[in-house]
Structure formats: structure tokens, C-alpha cells
Design a protein around this motif. Structure first.
Motif, PDB file in Angstrom:
ATOM      1  N   TYR A  10      16.556  -8.055  -0.621  1.00 61.84           N
ATOM      2  CA  TYR A  10      17.093  -8.500   0.667  1.00 61.84           C
ATOM      3  C   TYR A  10      16.975 -10.023   0.746  1.00 61.84           C
ATOM      4  CZ  TYR A  10      16.717  -3.655   2.409  1.00 61.84           C
ATOM      5  OH  TYR A  10      16.844  -2.305   2.590  1.00 61.84           O
ATOM      6  N   LYS A  11      17.918 -10.632   1.445  1.00 60.62           N
ATOM      7  CA  LYS A  11      17.818 -12.060   1.745  1.00 60.62           C
ATOM      8  C   LYS A  11      18.342 -12.304   3.150  1.00 60.62           C
ATOM      9  CE  LYS A  11      17.189 -16.486   1.239  1.00 60.62           C
ATOM     10  NZ  LYS A  11      15.829 -17.066   1.203  1.00 60.62           N
ATOM     11  N   ASN A  12      17.486 -12.912   3.972  1.00 62.21           N
ATOM     12  CA  ASN A  12      17.870 -13.265   5.339  1.00 62.21           C
ATOM     13  C   ASN A  12      17.745 -14.765   5.521  1.00 62.21           C
ATOM     14  OD1 ASN A  12      18.012 -10.467   5.879  1.00 62.21           O
ATOM     15  ND2 ASN A  12      15.838 -10.409   6.423  1.00 62.21           N
ATOM     16  N   PHE A  13      18.628 -15.327   6.330  1.00 56.99           N
ATOM     17  CA  PHE A  13      18.534 -16.724   6.722  1.00 56.99           C
ATOM     18  C   PHE A  13      18.345 -16.790   8.232  1.00 56.99           C
ATOM     19  CE2 PHE A  13      21.063 -17.458   2.778  1.00 56.99           C
ATOM     20  CZ  PHE A  13      20.180 -18.323   2.154  1.00 56.99           C
ATOM     21  N   ASN A  14      17.491 -17.698   8.674  1.00 53.61           N
ATOM     22  CA  ASN A  14      17.308 -17.926  10.101  1.00 53.61           C
ATOM     23  C   ASN A  14      18.133 -19.133  10.511  1.00 53.61           C
ATOM     24  OD1 ASN A  14      15.872 -19.092  12.621  1.00 53.61           O
ATOM     25  ND2 ASN A  14      15.015 -17.025  12.407  1.00 53.61           N
ATOM     26  N   ILE A  15      19.190 -18.890  11.262  1.00 54.74           N
ATOM     27  CA  ILE A  15      20.098 -19.962  11.692  1.00 54.74           C
ATOM     28  C   ILE A  15      20.115 -20.004  13.209  1.00 54.74           C
ATOM     29  CG2 ILE A  15      22.466 -20.839  11.596  1.00 54.74           C
ATOM     30  CD1 ILE A  15      22.803 -19.302   8.967  1.00 54.74           C
ATOM     31  N   LYS A  16      19.607 -21.119  13.767  1.00 57.21           N
ATOM     32  CA  LYS A  16      19.532 -21.292  15.225  1.00 57.21           C
ATOM     33  C   LYS A  16      18.847 -20.098  15.890  1.00 57.21           C
ATOM     34  CE  LYS A  16      23.482 -24.418  15.643  1.00 57.21           C
ATOM     35  NZ  LYS A  16      24.799 -24.686  16.284  1.00 57.21           N
ATOM     36  N   ASN A  17      17.701 -19.740  15.325  1.00 56.17           N
ATOM     37  CA  ASN A  17      16.869 -18.644  15.831  1.00 56.17           C
ATOM     38  C   ASN A  17      17.528 -17.273  15.740  1.00 56.17           C
ATOM     39  OD1 ASN A  17      14.694 -20.379  16.559  1.00 56.17           O
ATOM     40  ND2 ASN A  17      15.808 -20.952  18.437  1.00 56.17           N
ATOM     41  N   GLU A  18      18.581 -17.175  14.936  1.00 55.73           N
ATOM     42  CA  GLU A  18      19.228 -15.883  14.718  1.00 55.73           C
ATOM     43  C   GLU A  18      19.010 -15.471  13.268  1.00 55.73           C
ATOM     44  OE1 GLU A  18      23.592 -13.660  15.060  1.00 55.73           O
ATOM     45  OE2 GLU A  18      23.388 -15.785  15.577  1.00 55.73           O
ATOM     46  N   ASN A  19      18.552 -14.246  13.058  1.00 56.35           N
ATOM     47  CA  ASN A  19      18.288 -13.748  11.722  1.00 56.35           C
ATOM     48  C   ASN A  19      19.579 -13.190  11.117  1.00 56.35           C
ATOM     49  OD1 ASN A  19      16.408 -13.282   9.602  1.00 56.35           O
ATOM     50  ND2 ASN A  19      16.396 -11.109  10.114  1.00 56.35           N
ATOM     51  N   ILE A  20      20.098 -13.886  10.089  1.00 59.98           N
ATOM     52  CA  ILE A  20      21.354 -13.496   9.453  1.00 59.98           C
ATOM     53  C   ILE A  20      21.061 -12.805   8.134  1.00 59.98           C
ATOM     54  CG2 ILE A  20      23.591 -14.282   8.591  1.00 59.98           C
ATOM     55  CD1 ILE A  20      23.205 -14.789  11.565  1.00 59.98           C
ATOM     56  N   CYS A  54      18.063 -17.698 -10.385  1.00 62.83           N
ATOM     57  CA  CYS A  54      17.662 -18.888 -11.157  1.00 62.83           C
ATOM     58  C   CYS A  54      16.537 -19.666 -10.477  1.00 62.83           C
ATOM     59  CB  CYS A  54      18.861 -19.787 -11.426  1.00 62.83           C
ATOM     60  SG  CYS A  54      19.527 -20.635  -9.991  1.00 62.83           S
ATOM     61  N   GLY A  55      15.998 -19.122  -9.397  1.00 60.83           N
ATOM     62  CA  GLY A  55      14.828 -19.746  -8.779  1.00 60.83           C
ATOM     63  C   GLY A  55      15.111 -20.804  -7.753  1.00 60.83           C
ATOM     64  N   LEU A  56      16.369 -20.985  -7.349  1.00 59.98           N
ATOM     65  CA  LEU A  56      16.703 -21.981  -6.332  1.00 59.98           C
ATOM     66  C   LEU A  56      16.497 -21.458  -4.916  1.00 59.98           C
ATOM     67  CD1 LEU A  56      19.971 -23.521  -7.852  1.00 59.98           C
ATOM     68  CD2 LEU A  56      17.669 -24.496  -7.865  1.00 59.98           C
ATOM     69  N   GLU A  57      16.448 -20.144  -4.756  1.00 61.71           N
ATOM     70  CA  GLU A  57      16.160 -19.495  -3.476  1.00 61.71           C
ATOM     71  C   GLU A  57      15.104 -18.424  -3.720  1.00 61.71           C
ATOM     72  OE1 GLU A  57      17.341 -19.984  -0.429  1.00 61.71           O
ATOM     73  OE2 GLU A  57      19.129 -21.223  -0.719  1.00 61.71           O
ATOM     74  N   LYS A  58      14.432 -18.029  -2.659  1.00 59.47           N
ATOM     75  CA  LYS A  58      13.443 -16.957  -2.734  1.00 59.47           C
ATOM     76  C   LYS A  58      13.948 -15.782  -1.905  1.00 59.47           C
ATOM     77  CE  LYS A  58       9.333 -15.240  -3.745  1.00 59.47           C
ATOM     78  NZ  LYS A  58       8.976 -14.880  -5.137  1.00 59.47           N
ATOM     79  N   GLN A  59      13.884 -14.588  -2.467  1.00 63.60           N
ATOM     80  CA  GLN A  59      14.313 -13.413  -1.726  1.00 63.60           C
ATOM     81  C   GLN A  59      13.380 -13.155  -0.545  1.00 63.60           C
ATOM     82  OE1 GLN A  59      13.086 -13.411  -4.851  1.00 63.60           O
ATOM     83  NE2 GLN A  59      11.978 -11.504  -5.334  1.00 63.60           N
ATOM     84  N   SER A  60      13.911 -12.490   0.483  1.00 58.33           N
ATOM     85  CA  SER A  60      13.082 -12.116   1.637  1.00 58.33           C
ATOM     86  C   SER A  60      12.250 -10.881   1.328  1.00 58.33           C
ATOM     87  CB  SER A  60      13.979 -11.847   2.859  1.00 58.33           C
ATOM     88  OG  SER A  60      14.742 -12.992   3.183  1.00 58.33           O
ATOM     89  N   GLU A  61      12.849  -9.935   0.613  1.00 58.09           N
ATOM     90  CA  GLU A  61      12.148  -8.719   0.189  1.00 58.09           C
ATOM     91  C   GLU A  61      12.706  -8.295  -1.161  1.00 58.09           C
ATOM     92  OE1 GLU A  61      11.950  -5.429   3.008  1.00 58.09           O
ATOM     93  OE2 GLU A  61      12.562  -6.813   4.608  1.00 58.09           O
ATOM     94  N   GLY A  62      11.962  -7.411  -1.836  1.00 54.44           N
ATOM     95  CA  GLY A  62      12.440  -6.854  -3.089  1.00 54.44           C
ATOM     96  C   GLY A  62      11.882  -7.557  -4.306  1.00 54.44           C
ATOM     97  N   SER A  63      12.262  -7.048  -5.479  1.00 48.65           N
ATOM     98  CA  SER A  63      11.708  -7.580  -6.724  1.00 48.65           C
ATOM     99  C   SER A  63      12.798  -7.806  -7.763  1.00 48.65           C
ATOM    100  CB  SER A  63      10.660  -6.607  -7.293  1.00 48.65           C
ATOM    101  OG  SER A  63      11.278  -5.385  -7.661  1.00 48.65           O
ATOM    102  N   ILE A  64      12.522  -8.756  -8.650  1.00 46.94           N
ATOM    103  CA  ILE A  64      13.374  -9.032  -9.807  1.00 46.94           C
ATOM    104  C   ILE A  64      12.485  -8.957 -11.037  1.00 46.94           C
ATOM    105  CG2 ILE A  64      14.876 -10.697 -10.955  1.00 46.94           C
ATOM    106  CD1 ILE A  64      15.328 -11.948  -8.146  1.00 46.94           C
ATOM    107  N   GLU A  65      12.815  -8.041 -11.918  1.00 41.61           N
ATOM    108  CA  GLU A  65      12.038  -7.866 -13.144  1.00 41.61           C
ATOM    109  C   GLU A  65      12.883  -8.294 -14.336  1.00 41.61           C
ATOM    110  OE1 GLU A  65      10.148  -4.306 -15.947  1.00 41.61           O
ATOM    111  OE2 GLU A  65      10.977  -3.831 -13.970  1.00 41.61           O
ATOM    112  N   PHE A  66      12.426  -9.340 -15.019  1.00 38.12           N
ATOM    113  CA  PHE A  66      13.117  -9.800 -16.211  1.00 38.12           C
ATOM    114  C   PHE A  66      12.600  -9.024 -17.413  1.00 38.12           C
ATOM    115  CE2 PHE A  66      13.758 -13.271 -13.285  1.00 38.12           C
ATOM    116  CZ  PHE A  66      15.071 -13.632 -13.526  1.00 38.12           C
TER     117      PHE A  66
END
Length: 245
Positions: A10-20, A54-66
Motif C-alpha cells: 500500500y502507498k498513501n500520500f497525505n495532501i492538505k490533510n487528506e489521505n490519498i 528503487c528506494g526513492l519512496e517508502k511504502q505505507s504498508e506491505g513488503s518487498i522481497e528481493f
């Protein structure tokens, strides 16, 4: 070599106090030495997924296994990305731009051999001393690809790298990407909003919409593919029908 497993991402962004919500419960298995394309409309979360990988963002939840010899300590060394814009340094030549990823390489002979191997492979030998403003958009994109290949990553991420090119250069570089995949056996994850391109390049097409995966479609066609073949057009229509039912 390396593949990866994405679980409950999962990935969420908080924009103007709104969870997108941008990515919603993604589960993907990408095998080692495979060419996977991700297709969807603009804004469906494709680029955000690549930025997380590629490590430029961090997920909100979940896992990535290489899978393989990758872990968090060497992800930046083993995962390379090619952006839509070449992002070349204008004060450096073609050769110097490609060499930039090897700036920390202590073995200078290895670095030299790797740079000139990829200059030759990408047809850039005669332009190695040219500056970015002296070459075409298609050539600039090849330089950006060469810079990533010189880094020698196990996984190559491509974020709509052909989106700004004309049809002629686009088709030429599509074939170049296939050549690189067949010759180097890298794991490639290629994002596009062009359905034809996704089917032409991918061994598997992952279709995304509104942050979710709506279908994974295997493409059991040999390279190089015929855009007008019955089998190609059937896969293309299957994808388009997911959006226009």
C-alpha cells in the motif's frame, strides 16, 4: 541474478490533510531474468511503484522481497532506473555521462571495458565525444540506458523511457531493449501507458487501474513480435477491454 516478490503493498500520500490512496494491496511475483511490463492510464500508480522499488519512496504498508543476493544494504547498487527524460549532465560528453555511474569503481580497466562495450552495443561509438545538445532525443535516451547498464544492476526499472520519442525512434529502441534483455538476461520492469508497447516487450503484462492490479496477462509470443498478428491483436484487445467494458 534477481527477481522480487511484492506482498500486500500500500502507498498513501497525505495532501492538505487528506489521505490519498495511491497503491492498494499490490501482490506481484516477478521472476529472475524476466521482462515484465506494467501498463495503465496516467495516474494509476505505476511510477510510484517503481519509485518504491528503487528506494526513492517508502511504502505505507506491505513488503518487498528481493530474490537472490539483494537486500536493503545493496538495493541502490543492484537496482537501476531509466526515467522518461534522459537526465544527462549537459557539461559531460556521451562517454562521460555513461561513465558517471562508475565514478566509484576502483578497477579502471573494468570501467573502461564496460563503458566501451555499451557504447558499441548502443551504436554510440562515433558520438562518444559529443555533448547532449549535439545528439537527438533517441540517442540521448540510449545514453541514459547505457549509463544504467554500465552500473550493471541485476534489476532494471524503466519509467516510460520512450514516452517523449517519435514513432521511428520509439520502434528502434523497443527492439534495442529486447536485444539487451536477450543478450544480458537482466530482470526488466518496464512501465508504459502504451498497450501495444506493453504487449510487444513484455513476457508478462501487469494491468493497473486506480492503484490496483486488475489482471496479469502472460504473452506467450516469441521475440520479435508482429504488431499486426492475430495473437498480438487478441492480447491487445483483452487489455483494452478491461478499461472499456
Amino acid at each position: 541474478m534477481a527477481g522480487l516478490k511484492i506482498q500486500n503493498l500500500y502507498k498513501n500520500f497525505n495532501i492538505k490533510n487528506e489521505n490519498i490512496k495511491v497503491l492498494n494491496d499490490l501482490n506481484i511475483h516477478i521472476q529472475d531474468e524476466s521482462f515484465v511490463t506494467i501498463v495503465g492510464k496516467s495516474g494509476c500508480g505505476k511510477t510510484t511503484l517503481l519509485r518504491i522499488l528503487c528506494g526513492l519512496e517508502k511504502q505505507s504498508e506491505g513488503s518487498i522481497e528481493f530474490i537472490g543476493d539483494l537486500d536493503e544494504s545493496n538495493i541502490k547498487r543492484k537496482v537501476g532506473i531509466v526515467f522518461q527524460e534522459p537526465r544527462l549532465m549537459p557539461w559531460l560528453t556521451v562517454e562521460q555521462n555513461m561513465a558517471f555511474s562508475l565514478i566509484k569503481e576502483r578497477n579502471k580497466d573494468l570501467a573502461y571495458d564496460r563503458i566501451h562495450k555499451h557504447l558499441k552495443m548502443l551504436g554510440l561509438e562515433n558520438f562518444k565525444d559529443a555533448y547532449p545538445h549535439q545528439i537527438s532525443g533517441g540517442m540521448a535516451q540510449r545514453v541514459a540506458l547505457g549509463r544504467t547498464l554500465c552500473h550493471d544492476p541485476e534489476i532494471i526499472l524503466m519509467d516510460e523511457p520512450l514516452g517523449a520519442l517519435d514513432a521511428f525512434n520509439r520502434r528502434k529502441l523497443q527492439k534495442e531493449f529486447i536485444n539487451i534483455f536477450l543478450e544480458n538476461k537482466k530482470t526488466i520492469i518496464f512501465v508504459t501507458h502504451d498497450v501495444d508497447e506493453a504487449v510487444y516487450l513484455g513476457e508478462k503484462v501487469i494491468v493497473m487501474d486506480k492503484g490496483s492490479i486488475i489482471k496479469e496477462i502472460p504473452v506467450n509470443l516469441d521475440y520479435y513480435r508482429d504488431f499486426s498478428s492475430k495473437e498480438f491483436l487478441e492480447i491487445r484487445e483483452d487489455i483494452l477491454n478491461l478499461f472499456f467494458k
